[in-house]
Design an enzyme around this catalytic site. Structure first.
Site, PDB file in Angstrom:
ATOM      1  N   HIS A  72       0.837  -1.203   0.000  1.00  0.00           N
ATOM      2  CA  HIS A  72       0.000   0.000   0.000  1.00  0.00           C
ATOM      3  C   HIS A  72       0.872   1.253   0.000  1.00  0.00           C
ATOM      4  CE1 HIS A  72      -3.372   2.646   1.417  1.00  0.00           C
ATOM      5  NE2 HIS A  72      -2.369   3.260   2.032  1.00  0.00           N
ATOM      6  N   GLU A  73       1.896   1.263   0.847  1.00  0.00           N
ATOM      7  CA  GLU A  73       2.769   2.438   0.922  1.00  0.00           C
ATOM      8  C   GLU A  73       3.609   2.592  -0.341  1.00  0.00           C
ATOM      9  OE1 GLU A  73       2.128   4.483   3.068  1.00  0.00           O
ATOM     10  OE2 GLU A  73       0.957   3.240   4.415  1.00  0.00           O
ATOM     11  N   HIS A 132       1.556   4.291  -2.904  1.00  0.00           N
ATOM     12  CA  HIS A 132       1.549   5.743  -2.733  1.00  0.00           C
ATOM     13  C   HIS A 132       2.755   6.370  -3.428  1.00  0.00           C
ATOM     14  CE1 HIS A 132      -1.892   6.661  -0.332  1.00  0.00           C
ATOM     15  NE2 HIS A 132      -1.537   5.913   0.698  1.00  0.00           N
ATOM     16  N   GLU A 188      -6.250   7.074  -0.916  1.00  0.00           N
ATOM     17  CA  GLU A 188      -6.181   5.888  -0.064  1.00  0.00           C
ATOM     18  C   GLU A 188      -6.851   4.697  -0.744  1.00  0.00           C
ATOM     19  OE1 GLU A 188      -4.526   5.331   2.800  1.00  0.00           O
ATOM     20  OE2 GLU A 188      -3.699   7.319   2.431  1.00  0.00           O
TER      21      GLU A 188
END
Length: 253
Positions: A98-99, A102, A175
């Site tokens: 997930h990071e 980003h 997100e």
């Protein structure tokens, strides 16, 4: 005013990551002390085709994580010790993916531009307020001048508020996108969904929780459970509700 705006943008662009890491008291995670963490990040970086980011650890029992940096070549990922303690390998992999999403989606740059946009709108509102104030003083019709002052006051209050809402909306959308991109990277959305559920169940706030950096984390760092929040709190939240995120992840299975 333009010079100040440009300076603010340049400063944010080059130093926002260092400030975020300093504010959260993040320390460099050595490969010797955190070999499994480095191995997971390295494998995910290879899979995603991204350079391996710098890795930091925050000494805090609250489970959370965030990514920062102006581009994939100047990026960092920070995780809390609490996150490392409660998550299993596949769950931690989901959070790290997930990071990395980003970073790959350049969300940090998007949020920097959003912050600058908010600052610019506040600046313009202030200029307009001052302009209308002096114009109303020279207006011979006191009634008309009074209406002008009311309009100027309303804009001064509402313009920054709407700009902030735009910024928060952008953050929530990013997100959802990072959840989806990270799950495609691991091909195991269940891992991230399970991790988010564990993160949500921890109610205590981070010791270094800060409104200025809250939008960077995978979840709100203030320990507020979404189901107890009012609709007003959700509107002003930097993150979408975790149950909604888990539902979307389950749809990918």
């Amino acid at each position: 005013n333009t010079v100040l705006t440009d300076f603010f943008y340049d400063f944010s662009y080059f130093f926002a990551d260092s400030i975020s890491l300093a504010v959260t008291k993040a320390a460099v995670a050595s490969p010797q002390e955190y070999p499994d963490l480095h191995r997971l990040v390295e494998n995910l970086s290879i899979t995603s085709g991204l350079p391996k980011p710098k890795i930091y650890v925050i000494t805090d029992v609250a489970p959370n994580a965030f990514a920062t940096g102006r581009d994939p070549l100047h990026a960092s990922i920070a995780v809390t010790t609490g996150l490392l303690e409660i998550l299993e390998k596949r769950e931690l992999e989901g959070v790290l993916a997930h990071e990395l999403a980003h970073i790959g989606n350049r969300d940090i740059l998007v949020m920097t531009v959003a912050v600058t946009l908010v600052g610019s709108i506040v600046l313009v509102a202030d200029i307009m307020t001052r302009s209308w104030f002096w114009r109303s003083r020279d207006d011979s019709d006191s009634k008309a001048g009074g209406w002008v002052m009311l309009i100027a006051l309303a804009l001064a209050i509402l313009a920054p508020l709407f700009a902030q809402l735009i910024q928060l909306a952008i953050s929530r959308k990013r997100e959802y996108l990072a959840d989806a991109t990270g799950s495609l990277l691991t091909r195991f959305p269940e891992g991230l969904a399970s991790a988010l559920l564990k993160i949500e169940q921890y109610e205590q706030p981070m010791k270094s929780a800060n409104r200025a950096t809250a939008h960077l984390f995978i979840n709100e760092p203030f320990g507020v459970k979404e189901e107890k929040s009012s609709w007003v709190a959700k509107v002003f939240s930097t993150h979408p509700p975790i149950p909604d995120r888990i539902e979307k992840l389950n749809e990918m299975i």
